[in-house]
Structure formats: structure tokens, C-alpha cells
Scaffold this active site. Structure first.
Site, PDB file in Angstrom:
ATOM      1  N   ASP A  36      -4.087   0.478   9.753  1.00 30.81           N
ATOM      2  CA  ASP A  36      -5.134   1.445  10.131  1.00 30.81           C
ATOM      3  C   ASP A  36      -6.396   1.155   9.331  1.00 30.81           C
ATOM      4  O   ASP A  36      -6.462   0.171   8.590  1.00 30.81           O
ATOM      5  CB  ASP A  36      -4.633   2.881   9.917  1.00 30.81           C
ATOM      6  CG  ASP A  36      -4.246   3.130   8.454  1.00 30.81           C
ATOM      7  OD1 ASP A  36      -4.495   2.237   7.608  1.00 30.81           O
ATOM      8  OD2 ASP A  36      -3.696   4.195   8.157  1.00 30.81           O
ATOM      9  N   ASP A  65      -7.787   2.684   6.750  1.00 24.20           N
ATOM     10  CA  ASP A  65      -7.589   2.684   5.302  1.00 24.20           C
ATOM     11  C   ASP A  65      -6.907   1.405   4.842  1.00 24.20           C
ATOM     12  O   ASP A  65      -7.277   0.804   3.839  1.00 24.20           O
ATOM     13  CB  ASP A  65      -6.718   3.877   4.890  1.00 24.20           C
ATOM     14  CG  ASP A  65      -7.564   5.123   4.679  1.00 24.20           C
ATOM     15  OD1 ASP A  65      -8.810   5.013   4.800  1.00 24.20           O
ATOM     16  OD2 ASP A  65      -6.982   6.189   4.416  1.00 24.20           O
ATOM     17  N   ASP A 108      -1.140  -0.900   5.614  1.00 24.37           N
ATOM     18  CA  ASP A 108      -1.009  -0.223   6.904  1.00 24.37           C
ATOM     19  C   ASP A 108      -1.949  -0.841   7.930  1.00 24.37           C
ATOM     20  O   ASP A 108      -2.989  -1.399   7.591  1.00 24.37           O
ATOM     21  CB  ASP A 108      -1.372   1.266   6.764  1.00 24.37           C
ATOM     22  CG  ASP A 108      -0.314   2.018   5.970  1.00 24.37           C
ATOM     23  OD1 ASP A 108       0.794   1.474   5.807  1.00 24.37           O
ATOM     24  OD2 ASP A 108      -0.616   3.137   5.515  1.00 24.37           O
ATOM     25  N   GLU A 149       0.841  -1.198   0.000  1.00 25.61           N
ATOM     26  CA  GLU A 149       0.000   0.000   0.000  1.00 25.61           C
ATOM     27  C   GLU A 149       0.877   1.251   0.000  1.00 25.61           C
ATOM     28  O   GLU A 149       1.678   1.464   0.900  1.00 25.61           O
ATOM     29  CB  GLU A 149      -0.888  -0.003   1.257  1.00 25.61           C
ATOM     30  CG  GLU A 149      -1.671   1.286   1.438  1.00 25.61           C
ATOM     31  CD  GLU A 149      -2.424   1.336   2.774  1.00 25.61           C
ATOM     32  OE1 GLU A 149      -2.419   0.341   3.520  1.00 25.61           O
ATOM     33  OE2 GLU A 149      -3.004   2.394   3.058  1.00 25.61           O
TER      34      GLU A 149
END
Ligand code: 0RA
Length: 660
Positions: free
Chosen positions: A508, A510, A506, A431
Site C-alpha cells: 500500500d 505506506d 505492505d 514492515e
């Protein structure tokens, strides 16, 4: 299922049990019998016991199965079948019940005079479950009496005891506690077992299956009068059917029984689930081949004959006839041969012809009798063909354009590895460009390739194939992997350029969204990558703990606490400094606890040692234990309808049915 087998049942004699060998080997090499000793193997114990009751139901001797997950993680499975025979075994000089429970393969060699069809793949016998249990208790009701025996690690402590009288009751109840000496953990996941029992109830119509979880008070009861037809409706409950109610096909020849239900919905996906003797044949096989070929031929002939398909203008492929198809195929084969990488592909060649002729004939009749529905189905297939044709033209166009693909025909953004043997190589889908940059510098370029992905990839659940192929990120993934796209026909497994495809996102919100989008893409358009065990998820650390010169990484909150304890770091914070990538907490003892927001924060060396080095990293393999359940979740999470998604998220705090 009617209890119509009482008469024949008496012809059984206890000498029919054959004795093979002891259970020590099972404890020594459990993986040989149940696959592994992870959560998957643990759940297989439950399925093995349930399968024995299902066999009883298939013979028409049992119509109810009741499963309880007890508070201590022991599991009880009770059926109202004939009960395991309890009389004296002629050569073993003990109860037949004890022989079944304690001797390997004795159960399987029983002449149960049922149509023994379940098991097969994992039909290792209940004695294997006994061997791998700390304790196991069995209770049998038979011939007016209740019998009981208990075992510890597969060994009986005392002979079978008659414990009382019963009136008009027969059946078997097995309760076992998986052995903590064998299994890493013995905690069951309710939803996993529930999914399998629901599936079994659909596959065996009229059989009642009850599940109860004493740990959580979760419970459910399944009984489907419509069998496979109900299954298809359930799979499609969030979709609009274009063919009214499912089409049902049924037949039997040479002891091979066939049942198929299917319908078309407005989506662009095909979902075909195939079963042999209640086992999900993920890799397909001769039953699937027979069905596909009959479907293509019958619809095509009908379309041309009735002027819906103009054969001089367009040619439809098999894929076109399966767009929007939801289908369940269930065959019962007395002696199934399982092939393929995961032994989930039916090999019996005689099955193909039988499925093909039964489907061809009955579907042909249906089309003639329902011209309105038939026209709708074929028009849908025509639109699929047109989109496929548009996609092909788009692909040709992009191939001619410069920039997207380098000289090698590979995507420009791909940093490929130097080794070309797929057995050794891995492709990281990363990503973001900045993490992609770190990964490129940190990797071992001999066998690790990096493809950075920008932003969100397309949600393939909401797009037709031509739109999907216009997406740059998806195009890059397809060319990097090098085997095409699609299910079976167009995807060429032999051309896959890497042994592992690893998603690195990641930690998180997203990141997890992007991971879900990528999983959806692989699930819908490169399922073989998942089914052959090539898809993985990287596990970057969440925290770095630094005190003096020592730096340690933690992959979850528990681990962080352990490290803090071992380094004697107090948690009293002095300051918190937050930047784009990390939250840094400086404590009174001058330690720094950093929480990574993204991969970008790590420098190449850190990324290598924490996440990419095969010697030290952890990667999660993506598996697909229950395809029907996984499909439903993808539709709910990524599909058009908002309401089912809202409901699902409300009910499940954490998403986990594609088991990573
Ligand atoms: C062997 C022979 C017979 C029944 C069974 C096994 C049997 C096994 C299990 C395991 C769970 N539930 C079960 N129910 C039955 C036939 C006995 C007869 O002929 O009466």
C-alpha cells in the site's frame, strides 16, 4: 568536437581487419557477450552501437549522433563520422563493411587510428548486435557514394550495394530489430536510453546527441559546451553551491587524459561519479583513490596553513572533506584494466599517481587564488568533523545503555538464523511487528533472519550522520548487518552477515513510502549492499482467490484475471466485506477474491509459501544502472526542496530509476 581527422583517415587500408570467428556462438551464449538477455542486455545492444559512434567522435571525426527508437522497437543510430570502410577485404573476398558486421571481433581489431577509448567493458563489437538481431540494416556514406547492406540474424542476404551518390556527406547509420527468439522482451525504456545519452553528452563536450522516440513522441537533444562542469551543475541543480561555480581540473600524462569537475553543496551527501573511457566505474579504483587522497591532503594543508583548522583541537578524516561534495572524474586510459566483483573498478596503478599530482597542483592553485571560497569549503568540512565526533559519542552512549542490544551485541528484535555463512543467509527487513511475527514463525530459521521495523524509518536525505545514528530502527539495521555504515572507508564488506537483504513491505501507500525510505538509506549509507547485488525487494501477493478448497495467489491484476478465467469464476459480486487487512469480494459462484492490504493478513504458512520460500517466491534485485540518474531521483523525492519534487511527480506517474 571538430572534424579534424580527414587527412589521416585516408591512410587506412582494408587489410587491417583481422578475422577471428563466426557469430553462431554469440546466439548460442548471448549472456557471455552482453551480460544477460533481460531488459538490461537489450539496452546494451543500443549502447554498443552508440559506443561505436562515440569512438568516431573521440577521434575527432564525428560531432553528431542521432538515435531513434522506431515504432516497431527497432533502433536507428546515425553518425556523421567517416563511415565504415566499404572496399574489398583482401583475404575475405568481400566488403570490409560486411566483415565488420558479420565477423566477431573484426570491428575491434580495426586500426581505426582513433583514440579508441569507449567500449572496453562491453566493447564486444557491432557484429554481436547483428547476431542478436532479427534483422539489421546498415547504410554508409563514404567517398561520394551511399552503400547499403541488410542482414538476418547476423547473415548477409546479398553483397554490399551502392545505392546512390551523396555530396559532402559521410557517416554510418545502423538500424536493428532485437531478436525475440533471444530476448524475453524487446521493449525499450525511453528514460533509460535518454539517461545514458545525456551522460555521454556531458562526458564528451560539444558532441551533439539527439534522441527521438517514435512510439511516444518523446525527444531530446543534448550538447554541452561545458562538459563535466555542466554535468556537476546539472547534478546539483536542486542544491545550493557553496563554492560558486564548479572547480575544473584537467591534465594529460603518458597518454592518460584526466578531467575532473567538482563543487560543494549544503547537503550532507557526497556524490562522486567516476568514468573510465565513458564507462561508469561504480566500484571506483585508482583514479578515485588518487583524487580522494589529493583532496584530503590539499584541503587539510591549506586549512592548517591558514589557521582555519586547528590541528591540535580536531583531526579531519577523508569523509569530512567529502561532505556535500559533488564530483565527476573522467579519465581516458588506452588500456584499462577492470577489476572488482562487477568489473567496474579501475586497476591501472599508474593512474593513481597521475590523478593525485594533477589534482594536488591545480586544486592548490585554486585555493590560493580563491581564499573566500576556500574558507567556506573548509569550514563546512569542520562542521562535518564535529558532527562525526558527536555521532561517535552518541554511539558509545547507546552501546552502554541496556535494552537496545542483546547479549550477543545484536539488536533485541532480531530473530537471527542459525547458519552463519553469509553465502547462504538472508535478512528480511519487515514492515510492522505483526507481519514481523508471522515472518518469524513462517521462516526457515536455519538461513532466514527477521528484523521487524516499527513505523517509518528516518528520512536520511534530510539528516546528518549524528541524527541518523540516533534512530533506533537504523541502528538495529546497522548492527544486524554487522559491517558498519558509510561509503568505502568505514563500511567493511567482509563483515556483512547476510548474502541477501530483503525488504518486505505492505503493498500500500505506506508500504511503498517505507520501502523508499529504506532504499534511500541503503543508497546513501550502505551503497555497497546495492552495488554488490545483495539488496532485494520481496513480492508478496496482492490477491488470494478461493473457490471451494482451491486457493491461488495473484501478484498483480493481470494474473488475477488469468486465475479467475482458469477457475471459471464469474466476477459478479454479491457482497464486499472489508476489514483492517483485506477487502473480500464474494462472487455469485461462491468464490472469494481477497485483496491484501498488508502483510499482516497472511498467516505464517501463507507468508512462507507465497513470499519467503526460495523455491516458489519472486524477489526483485535492486540494481543501480545509472548512478547519476538515481542520485537525482533520491534528492528530488526525499530532499528539502518541494518544487522539484512536485514537478517530478507530475511528470512521472511511476517511480523507477533505481531499477528494481
Ligand atoms: C573502422 C575503420 C574506420 C571507421 C570505422 C570502423 C567506423 C565504425 C563505425 C561504427 C559506427 N560508426 C562508425 N564510424 C566509423 C576508419 C575508416 C577510414 O579510415 O576512413
Amino acid at each position: 568536437m571538430a572534424k579534424n581527422g580527414k587527412e589521416q583517415a585516408n591512410s587506412y587500408s582494408e587489410k587491417d581487419i583481422q578475422v577471428l570467428s563466426g557469430l553462431e556462438h554469440v546466439r548460442k551464449r548471448p549472456a557471455m557477450y552482453i551480460g544477460d538477455v533481460s531488459s538490461r542486455g537489450l539496452h546494451h545492444l543500443v549502447y554498443e552501437v552508440v559506443d561505436n559512434s562515440i569512438d568516431e567522435a573521440l577521434g575527432g571525426f564525428c560531432d553528431k549522433i542521432h538515435l531513434v527508437i522506431n515504432k516497431d522497437n527497432s533502433v536507428s543510430v546515425e553518425d556523421n563520422g567517416r563511415g565504415i570502410p566499404t572496399g574489398m577485404h583482401p583475404t575475405e573476398k568481400k566488403s570490409a563493411l560486411e566483415v565488420v558486421m558479420t565477423q566477431l571481433n573484426a570491428g575491434g581489431k580495426f586500426t581505426r587510428d582513433t583514440y579508441k577509448v569507449s567500449g572496453g567493458l562491453h566493447g564486444v563489437g557491432v557484429s554481436v548486435v547483428n547476431a542478436l538481431s532479427e534483422w539489421l540494416e546498415v547504410e554508409v556514406c563514404r567517398e561520394g557514394s551511399k552503400f547499403f547492406q541488410k542482414y538476418f540474424r547476423g547473415k548477409a542476404k546479398s553483397p554490399v550495394k551502392e545505392t546512390g551518390k551523396v555530396k559532402n556527406k559521410t557517416g554510418t547509420k545502423v538500424t536493428f530489430l532485437a531478436d525475440k527468439e533471444i530476448f524475453k522482451a524487446i521493449t525499450y525504456k525511453y528514460e533509460t536510453i535518454e539517461d545514458r545519452l545525456r551522460e555521454l553528452a556531458y562526458l564528451n563536450k560539444d558532441l551533439t546527441i539527439i534522441i527521438k522516440d517514435e512510439r511516444s513522441e518523446k525527444a531530446n537533444e543534448f550538447k554541452f559546451k561545458g562538459g563535466l562542469t555542466d554535468f556537476v551543475k546539472y547534478l546539483d541543480e536542486d542544491e545550493k553551491s557553496i563554492s560558486g561555480k564548479p572547480i575544473f581540473i584537467e591534465g594529460e600524462k603518458d597518454n592518460i587524459k584526466i578531467e575532473i569537475a567538482f563543487q560543494y553543496n549544503e547537503s550532507y551527501n557526497d556524490n562522486i561519479y567516476t568514468y573510465v573511457n565513458n564507462i561508469n566505474t561504480i566500484e571506483g579504483g585508482t583514479h578515485l583513490e588518487g583524487f580522494k587522497s589529493a583532496l584530503t591532503r590539499t584541503l587539510n594543508n591549506y586549512g592548517i596553513k591558514n589557521g582555519i583548522i586547528k590541528s591540535d583541537k580536531i583531526t579531519l578524516t577523508g569523509d569530512d572533506f567529502r561532505e556535500g561534495l559533488t564530483c565527476v572524474i573522467s579519465v581516458k586510459v588506452p588500456e584499462p584494466q577492470f577489476e572488482g566483483q562487477t568489473k567496474t573498478k579501475l586497476g591501472n596503478s599508474e593512474v593513481k599517481g597521475i590523478v593525485q599530482s594533477v589534482t594536488g597542483e591545480q586544486l592548490g592553485n585554486f585555493l590560493e587564488e580563491n581564499p573566500g571560497v576556500s574558507k567556506k569549503i573548509i569550514e563546512k568540512c569542520l562542521r562535518a568533523a564535529e558532527a562525526r565526533e558527536a555521532a561517535r559519542k552518541a554511539r558509545e552512549l547507546t552501546r552502554k545503555k541496556t535494552g537496545l542490544e542483546g547479549m550477543s551485541g545484536l539488536p533485541g528484535k532480531l530473530a537471527d538464523c542459525s547458519i552463519s555463512d553469509p553465502a547462504q543467509t538472508e535478512l528480511y527487513l519487515v514492515e510492522g511487528d505483526s507481519a514481523g511475527g508471522s515472518a518469524k514463525q513462517g521462516r526457515d530459521r536455519r538461513f532466514q533472519a527477521i528484523l521487524p521495523l516499527k513505523g517509518k524509518i528516518l528520512n536520511v536525505e534530510k539528516a546528518r550522520i549524528n541524527k541518523i545514528l540516533e534512530n533506533d530502527e537504523i541502528k538495529a539495521i546497522i548492527t544486524a548487518i554487522g559491517a558498519g555504515i558509510g561509503n568505502s572507508d568505514e563500511f567493511d564488506s567482509d563483515k556483512v552477515r547476510y548474502g541477501k537483504v530483503i525488504l518486505m513491505c505492505d503493498a500500500d501507500v505506506d508500504g511503498s513510502h517505507i520501502r523508499t525510505l529504506l532504499l534511500t538509506f541503503f543508497y546513501r549509507h550502505m551503497r555497497e549492499i546495492i552495488d554488490t547485488g545483495k539488496l532485494y525487494i520481496a513480492q508478496p501477493p496482492l490477491y488470494k482467490i478461493k473457490k471451494g478448497k482451491t486457493e491461488l495467489y495473484a501478484y498483480d491484476d493481470d494474473e488475477r484475471e488469468e486465475i479467475l478465467k482458469s477457475m471459471k469464476i464469474d466476477k459478479k459480486k454479491v457482497v464486499t466485506v472489508e476489514d483492517e487487512n483485506t477487502v473480500n469480494v464474494v462472487t455469485e459462484t461462491k468464490a472469494v477474491i481477497s485483496r491484501f492490504k498488508g502483510l499482516g493478513e497472511m498467516n505464517p504458512e501463507q507468508l512462507w509459501s507465497t513470499t519467503m520460500n526460495p523455491e516458489t517466491r519472486t524477489v526483485l534485485q535492486v540494481t543501480n544502472e545509472n548512478a547519476a540518474a538515481a542520485d537525482k531521483i533520491f534528492r528530488i523525492l526525499m530532499g528539502e526542496e518541494v518544487e522539484p519534487r512536485r514537478k517530478f511527480i507530475e511528470q512521472h506517474a511511476k517511480y523507477a530509476n533505481i531499477d528494481a
